[in-house]
Design a protein around this motif. Structure first.
Motif, short mmCIF file in Angstrom:
data_model
loop_
_atom_site.label_atom_id
_atom_site.label_comp_id
_atom_site.label_asym_id
_atom_site.label_seq_id
_atom_site.Cartn_x
_atom_site.Cartn_y
_atom_site.Cartn_z
N UNK A 189 1.36 -1.11 0.32
CA UNK A 189 0.22 -0.21 -0.27
C UNK A 189 0.42 1.05 0.22
N UNK A 190 2.28 1.38 -0.35
CA UNK A 190 3.26 3.05 -0.62
C UNK A 190 2.97 3.25 -1.37
N UNK A 191 2.29 4.71 -0.48
CA UNK A 191 2.05 5.66 -1.55
C UNK A 191 0.62 5.76 -1.93
N UNK A 192 -0.23 4.74 -1.44
CA UNK A 192 -2.22 4.84 -2.09
C UNK A 192 -2.58 3.99 -1.09
N UNK A 193 -3.95 5.79 -1.05
CA UNK A 193 -4.01 4.57 0.21
C UNK A 193 -5.30 3.64 0.02
N UNK A 194 -4.85 2.26 1.31
CA UNK A 194 -5.36 1.27 1.42
C UNK A 194 -6.93 0.98 2.50
N UNK A 195 -7.90 0.31 2.37
CA UNK A 195 -8.48 -0.40 3.53
C UNK A 195 -9.82 0.01 2.91
N UNK A 196 -10.70 0.40 3.82
CA UNK A 196 -11.96 -0.41 3.90
C UNK A 196 -12.53 0.65 3.10
N UNK A 197 -13.37 1.35 2.56
CA UNK A 197 -14.59 1.80 1.17
C UNK A 197 -15.90 1.64 1.29
N UNK A 198 -16.72 3.01 1.60
CA UNK A 198 -17.78 2.46 1.61
C UNK A 198 -18.57 4.15 0.50
N UNK A 199 -19.54 3.94 0.05
CA UNK A 199 -20.17 5.06 -0.81
C UNK A 199 -21.52 5.59 -0.17
N UNK A 200 -21.69 6.57 0.67
CA UNK A 200 -22.44 6.39 1.83
C UNK A 200 -23.40 7.63 1.27
N UNK A 201 -24.48 7.72 0.75
CA UNK A 201 -25.46 9.30 0.44
C UNK A 201 -24.44 10.08 -0.75
N UNK A 202 -23.73 8.85 -1.76
CA UNK A 202 -23.24 9.77 -2.75
C UNK A 202 -21.83 10.10 -2.77
N UNK A 203 -21.34 9.50 -1.06
CA UNK A 203 -20.34 10.59 -0.36
C UNK A 203 -19.79 9.20 -0.66
N UNK A 204 -17.78 9.07 -0.99
CA UNK A 204 -17.17 7.63 -0.73
C UNK A 204 -15.89 8.66 1.15
N UNK A 205 -16.39 7.24 1.68
CA UNK A 205 -15.96 6.97 3.28
C UNK A 205 -14.84 6.41 2.54
N UNK A 237 3.94 10.40 -10.74
CA UNK A 237 3.91 8.91 -9.87
C UNK A 237 2.86 8.08 -9.18
N UNK A 238 1.90 9.07 -8.82
CA UNK A 238 0.77 8.92 -8.97
C UNK A 238 0.20 8.08 -9.39
N UNK A 239 0.32 8.48 -10.89
CA UNK A 239 -0.46 7.54 -12.39
C UNK A 239 0.39 6.42 -12.24
N UNK A 240 1.39 6.12 -12.08
CA UNK A 240 2.20 5.11 -11.84
C UNK A 240 1.63 3.59 -10.75
N UNK A 241 1.86 4.37 -9.58
CA UNK A 241 1.90 3.57 -8.38
C UNK A 241 0.29 2.79 -8.74
N UNK A 242 -1.08 3.80 -8.99
CA UNK A 242 -2.31 3.07 -8.73
C UNK A 242 -2.44 2.90 -10.21
N UNK A 243 -1.98 2.70 -11.45
CA UNK A 243 -2.42 1.97 -12.59
C UNK A 243 -1.88 0.43 -12.68
N UNK A 244 -2.64 -0.39 -13.10
CA UNK A 244 -2.58 -1.45 -12.81
C UNK A 244 -1.86 -1.97 -14.03
N UNK A 263 -11.97 -7.10 -8.65
CA UNK A 263 -11.37 -6.72 -9.56
C UNK A 263 -10.11 -5.86 -9.11
N UNK A 264 -9.60 -4.58 -11.00
CA UNK A 264 -8.90 -4.25 -10.67
C UNK A 264 -9.32 -3.01 -10.66
N UNK A 265 -8.16 -2.00 -9.43
CA UNK A 265 -8.57 -0.69 -9.91
C UNK A 265 -8.06 0.55 -10.94
N UNK A 266 -8.51 -0.16 -11.90
CA UNK A 266 -8.62 0.23 -13.32
C UNK A 266 -9.86 0.99 -13.69
N UNK A 267 -9.49 2.54 -13.61
CA UNK A 267 -11.14 3.53 -13.92
C UNK A 267 -11.59 3.08 -15.33
#
Length: 524
Positions: free
Chosen positions: A196-212, A418-425, A288-292
């Motif tokens: 998880x270096x440099x990228x957010x990892x953990x839990x994610x929730x979509x609550x009333x149209x907002x990401x938590x 830098x961010x693009x390289x870390x999140x791009x599968x 699956x992958x975190x591919x936009x």
């Protein structure tokens, strides 16, 4: 008058003290730069190295349910295979991605693998019995059926579309009374802080149209609950997501530690099924992958799924950079070459500013003798010196800050890449020459050394020579002395950066050197 200038005079003592202070100033300046570098290095190491935390085992323990008597079946598509055992779905194999980014023969990535990790889709009922984890279903292809002692019929269909696993539960009430059924779903798994270096990892929730978001250390200590009209909950890693969404309103979603594991679950409001009526509840799981682009296509099943990608502060640069990289790769079929082409395009786009910067630096070099004369002439009148310096800059139509413009523009591009390289599968397993993974460090440190060498050469071409007669304590001269160490400092820092990022910086340096030679020829 002479008697005041001998070795024991106050003037000599004052002069000696001034020289000593000058030496201390040079030493102090170097120490400050060293401290700043070490602090930056520590912060970079802290940011890129995920913290190691121990889950709070005082919280709820994982319930052990013996499902060995429940038959196991497999669902498969061109993208994934999964293990279905009653209410549980586990061992999701992502067929298009290798477990080891540097080895295509290492087998597929496995999500929710192992005995204790799984996704579970079930129901809670009032007035009748519902299938449990130990229920043995009757299977016919991708359809599973079961009937309880009251005669209520349950039929489950599990299908795959892309990386979406859809579970459709149809309940037929054959009794004479109204029954109430509430759907629920959960995901149980371990954390993955190691990647998880440099990228957010953990839990994610979509609550009333907002990401938590809640990262692993936080959910290791505390449980979180959300109330929402609709949404989803699950976990995200650097490259993968495990998300569950019940297609039903008024949900209560939670994420909590579960012994050595973590659980994300959701319970929706109950639906009433009248006697003789039939109703269907659908639950969708994204595995699956975190591919936009893939997440966007899955958005028709789970709304808001594409918002889970962590683009960082410079999101407005990351998306265009990723789009450009994917487009160039579709032409040249290699992400390393795509990064080189993208670097050249960015340098060409910045050419007007770069040219202005280089011309300004060359003008600064020509101004050095006059600057030295002003410094010597007005050494005891700082205000007059500054005024004469400003007049000199105006005469030559330049500014000491003009040379910083290209660097300032490249800073957000640098962090965005830098961010693009870390999140791009796709970057995770992208090969280029001796590099098997552009999102990881160069294993042989060849690129960082090349980057440092080209940075030194570029700096040598750009840096003005210290004028003869200029004070060794002059701010410009001191800055130049410090800047001589920057190629070495950057080489060490970049040694552990993603190889794709170092490739970008190296190509940018080489192109900048070529631009500098071209402008110098034009100025002759």
């Amino acid at each position: 008058m002479v008697q005041y200038l001998d070795k024991s005079s106050g003037f000599r003592q004052w002069n000696a003290a001034r020289d000593a202070n000058a030496k201390k100033s040079r030493l102090g300046g170097f120490l400050w730069w060293l401290i700043l570098f070490l602090a930056a290095w520590w912060l970079m190491s802290w940011w890129m190295t995920p913290p190691q935390t121990t889950p709070d085992v005082t919280d709820a323990k994982q319930e052990t349910v013996d499902v060995s008597s429940v038959p196991v079946s497999e669902i498969a598509s061109e993208n994934l295979t999964a293990r279905v055992q009653g209410l549980r779905i586990s061992d999701i194999n992502l067929l298009n991605y290798s477990a080891d980014a540097s080895d295509d023969e290492s087998g597929p990535v496995v999500l929710l693998g192992g005995q204790d990790a799984y996704a579970l889709v079930g129901m809670i009922a009032n007035g009748t019995d519902v299938p449990t984890q130990t229920t043995v279903w009757n299977q016919d292809g991708d359809k599973y059926t079961w009937c309880n002692s009251d005669g209520v019929e349950f039929a489950r269909t599990v299908t795959i579309d892309g990386y979406i696993i859809s579970v459709a539960d149809t309940i037929k009430n054959t009794t004479g009374d109204t029954i109430s059924v509430a759907p629920y779903a959960e995901i149980v798994r371990a954390n993955d802080m190691a990647s998880s270096a440099g990228v957010y990892t953990g839990s994610v929730a979509y609550v009333n149209s907002d990401i938590e978001h809640e990262d692993w250390p936080r959910i290791a200590d505390t449980s979180y609950a959300y109330s929402t009209t609709n949404g989803f909950i699950g976990f995200v890693d650097q490259y993968w997501e495990t998300i569950v969404s019940v297609d039903s309103p008024d949900q209560t979603m939670r994420v909590k530690p579960l012994g050595d594991m973590f659980q994300a679950d959701t319970v929706a409001s109950a639906i009433s099924i009248a006697p003789g009526a039939t109703d269907t509840i659908t639950t969708n799981l994204y595995m699956g992958p975190r591919d936009y682009r893939i997440l966007q296509s899955a958005d028709k099943y789970i709304s808001g799924l594409d918002d889970t990608v962590d683009y960082g502060w410079f999101w407005f640069f990351v998306r265009p950079i990723l789009w450009l990289l994917h487009m160039l790769n579709s032409v040249v079929m290699n992400y390393g070459v795509a990064i080189i082409l993208m670097t050249l395009l960015l340098r060409l786009a910045m050419w007007p500013l770069t040219r202005k910067s280089y011309v300004s630096m060359m003008a600064m070099q020509k101004m050095q003798p006059e600057m030295a004369r002003i410094q010597k002439l007005y050494a005891n009148d700082k205000a007059r010196m500054q005024m004469e310096m400003m007049r000199l800059y105006q005469t030559h139509k330049t500014s000491p800050m003009s040379g910083c413009l290209p660097m300032l523009i490249q800073i957000p591009i640098f962090f965005a890449l830098y961010k693009a390289l870390l999140i791009s599968v796709q970057m995770r397993s992208a090969h280029f020459l001796w590099i098997s993974d552009l999102a990881a460090m160069d294993p042989y440190f060849i690129l960082p050394i090349l980057m440092g060498a080209t940075m030194w050469l570029q700096q040598k071409l750009q840096t003005a020579q210290t004028p003869t007669g200029a004070s060794g304590n002059d701010a410009v001269a001191q800055t130049q002395k410090v800047m001589k160490w920057m190629p070495l400092i950057f080489t060490v820092m970049f040694a552990w950066m993603p190889a794709g990022l170092v490739l970008y910086w190296t190509v940018s340096n080489i192109f900048g050197i070529g631009q500098m030679y071209y402008i110098k020829r034009l100025q002759k």
